[in-house]
Structure formats: structure tokens, C-alpha cells
Scaffold this motif. Structure first.
Motif, PDB file in Angstrom:
ATOM      1  N   GLY A  90       0.792  -1.294  -0.071  1.00 21.59           N
ATOM      2  CA  GLY A  90       0.096  -0.157  -0.053  1.00 21.59           C
ATOM      3  C   GLY A  90       0.926   1.292   0.020  1.00 21.59           C
ATOM      4  O   GLY A  90       0.542   2.208  -0.633  1.00 21.59           O
ATOM      5  N   ARG A  91       1.812   1.338   0.756  1.00 22.31           N
ATOM      6  CA  ARG A  91       2.900   2.385   0.841  1.00 22.31           C
ATOM      7  C   ARG A  91       3.456   2.557  -0.561  1.00 22.31           C
ATOM      8  O   ARG A  91       3.740   3.745  -0.946  1.00 22.31           O
ATOM      9  CB  ARG A  91       4.092   2.151   1.751  1.00 22.31           C
ATOM     10  N   PRO A 102      13.029  -1.645 -12.889  1.00 22.55           N
ATOM     11  CA  PRO A 102      13.291  -0.116 -13.078  1.00 22.55           C
ATOM     12  C   PRO A 102      13.022   0.792 -12.017  1.00 22.55           C
ATOM     13  O   PRO A 102      13.431   1.782 -11.748  1.00 22.55           O
ATOM     14  CB  PRO A 102      12.553   0.183 -14.375  1.00 22.55           C
ATOM     15  N   LEU A 103      11.883   0.130 -11.254  1.00 25.02           N
ATOM     16  CA  LEU A 103      11.351   1.023 -10.220  1.00 25.02           C
ATOM     17  C   LEU A 103      11.922   0.688  -8.859  1.00 25.02           C
ATOM     18  O   LEU A 103      11.580   1.057  -7.623  1.00 25.02           O
ATOM     19  CB  LEU A 103       9.957   1.016 -10.041  1.00 25.02           C
ATOM     20  N   ALA A 104      12.810  -0.423  -8.991  1.00 23.40           N
ATOM     21  CA  ALA A 104      13.524  -0.900  -7.588  1.00 23.40           C
ATOM     22  C   ALA A 104      14.025  -0.115  -6.699  1.00 23.40           C
ATOM     23  O   ALA A 104      13.841   0.026  -5.447  1.00 23.40           O
ATOM     24  CB  ALA A 104      14.244  -2.149  -7.906  1.00 23.40           C
ATOM     25  N   GLU A 105      14.923   0.719  -7.289  1.00 26.09           N
ATOM     26  CA  GLU A 105      15.846   1.484  -6.456  1.00 26.09           C
ATOM     27  C   GLU A 105      15.065   2.727  -5.796  1.00 26.09           C
ATOM     28  O   GLU A 105      15.148   3.049  -4.627  1.00 26.09           O
ATOM     29  CB  GLU A 105      16.877   2.383  -7.293  1.00 26.09           C
ATOM     30  N   ARG A 106      13.641   3.491  -6.623  1.00 23.69           N
ATOM     31  CA  ARG A 106      12.992   4.247  -6.150  1.00 23.69           C
ATOM     32  C   ARG A 106      12.044   3.614  -4.893  1.00 23.69           C
ATOM     33  O   ARG A 106      11.979   4.128  -4.003  1.00 23.69           O
ATOM     34  CB  ARG A 106      12.134   4.696  -7.102  1.00 23.69           C
ATOM     35  N   LEU A 144      10.930   3.000   1.027  1.00 27.54           N
ATOM     36  CA  LEU A 144      10.658   2.122   1.895  1.00 27.54           C
ATOM     37  C   LEU A 144      11.701   2.437   3.150  1.00 27.54           C
ATOM     38  O   LEU A 144      11.598   2.062   4.447  1.00 27.54           O
ATOM     39  CB  LEU A 144      10.832   0.641   1.805  1.00 27.54           C
ATOM     40  N   ALA A 145      12.861   3.280   2.949  1.00 36.01           N
ATOM     41  CA  ALA A 145      14.011   3.475   3.611  1.00 36.01           C
ATOM     42  C   ALA A 145      13.632   4.901   4.610  1.00 36.01           C
ATOM     43  O   ALA A 145      14.121   4.685   5.696  1.00 36.01           O
ATOM     44  CB  ALA A 145      15.305   3.509   3.303  1.00 36.01           C
ATOM     45  N   GLU A 146      12.899   5.742   4.099  1.00 38.75           N
ATOM     46  CA  GLU A 146      12.410   6.873   4.501  1.00 38.75           C
ATOM     47  C   GLU A 146      11.572   6.470   5.735  1.00 38.75           C
ATOM     48  O   GLU A 146      10.888   5.691   5.997  1.00 38.75           O
ATOM     49  CB  GLU A 146      11.457   7.542   3.738  1.00 38.75           C
TER      50      GLU A 146
END
Length: 123
Positions: A61-62, A98-102, A107-109
Motif C-alpha cells: 500500500g505504501r 526499473p522502479l526497484a531503487e525508487r 521504504l527506507a524513509e
């Protein structure tokens, strides 16, 4: 209702005769584009390993609230039996490569929670 057994055997023979194997086996790169909708750059990547499906749904969901499509992969038995701990309960959250790093940076924030507001009106 009776059926003609000869009909089915003849039909199977015709089916077998008409079917031919490909001359050369296809490699994984050729089949990836046709079966998954893209090459290896579009393959889903694990960005979060959750202890249970509930945690995975929160992470999903996030990510989706940020516009990143996500899917959950886990054991079906854990969901069927409502398991919340153990290997059968574990789930993984996957996003397009392609969206994995973003997704990982989101999630790290740390989330900004307003601990003073619990949603109840003061009486």
C-alpha cells in the motif's frame, strides 16, 4: 447418454499427428519476452521481505500510494490457514526492476507520524 469411444481415440490420433515439436529449444531470453510481457529489465524484483502477509500488504500500500505497482508473493498455505509467523507466513513484495531503487528509497524513509493526534475528538 452413450459416447462413441472410437471418436475420442481417432481425435487424439489426429491431434498427435498435427502437433509437432519445435526444431530447437527456445532459450530463456526468447521466452521471457513472450511469456512475461518483457525482458529481464521488466522482471519483478524483491524490495521487501515481510514476516507475514499483513506486513507485506502495508508495504504494498505504501508503494502503490507513491505510484509504484507492487505484488505480493508468498506461500498460499500461510494465507489459507491464517498463519502469522514462520516460513509459511513469510511474504515478499516485488516491483518492476526499473522502479526497484525508487521503491527501496521510499521504504527506507522514516514516516512522519503525528503522535499527538490519535484521530479522536477532544471531549
Amino acid at each position: 447418454m452413450a459416447t462413441d469411444a472410437g471418436f475420442f481415440s481417432g481425435w487424439l490420433q489426429k491431434l498427435r499427428q498435427g502437433w509437432q515439436r519445435p526444431a530447437e529449444p527456445l532459450d530463456a531470453a526468447e521466452t521471457a519476452g513472450t511469456t512475461t510481457g518483457g525482458g529481464s529489465e521488466q522482471e519483478p524484483v524483491v524490495v521487501w521481505e515481510a514476516a507475514n502477509r499483513m506486513e507485506a500488504q502495508i508495504v504494498q500500500g505504501r508503494l502503490e500510494s507513491e505510484g509504484i505497482p507492487a505484488i505480493i508473493r508468498g506461500e498460499a498455505l500461510g494465507t489459507i490457514y491464517g498463519l502469522t509467523t514462520g516460513e509459511l507466513a513469510a511474504s515478499k513484495v516485488l516491483v518492476p526492476a526499473p522502479l526497484a531503487e525508487r521503491a527501496r528509497s521510499i521504504l527506507a524513509e522514516e514516516s512522519a507520524w503525528d503522535e499527538g493526534d490519535d484521530g479522536r475528538a477532544d471531549v
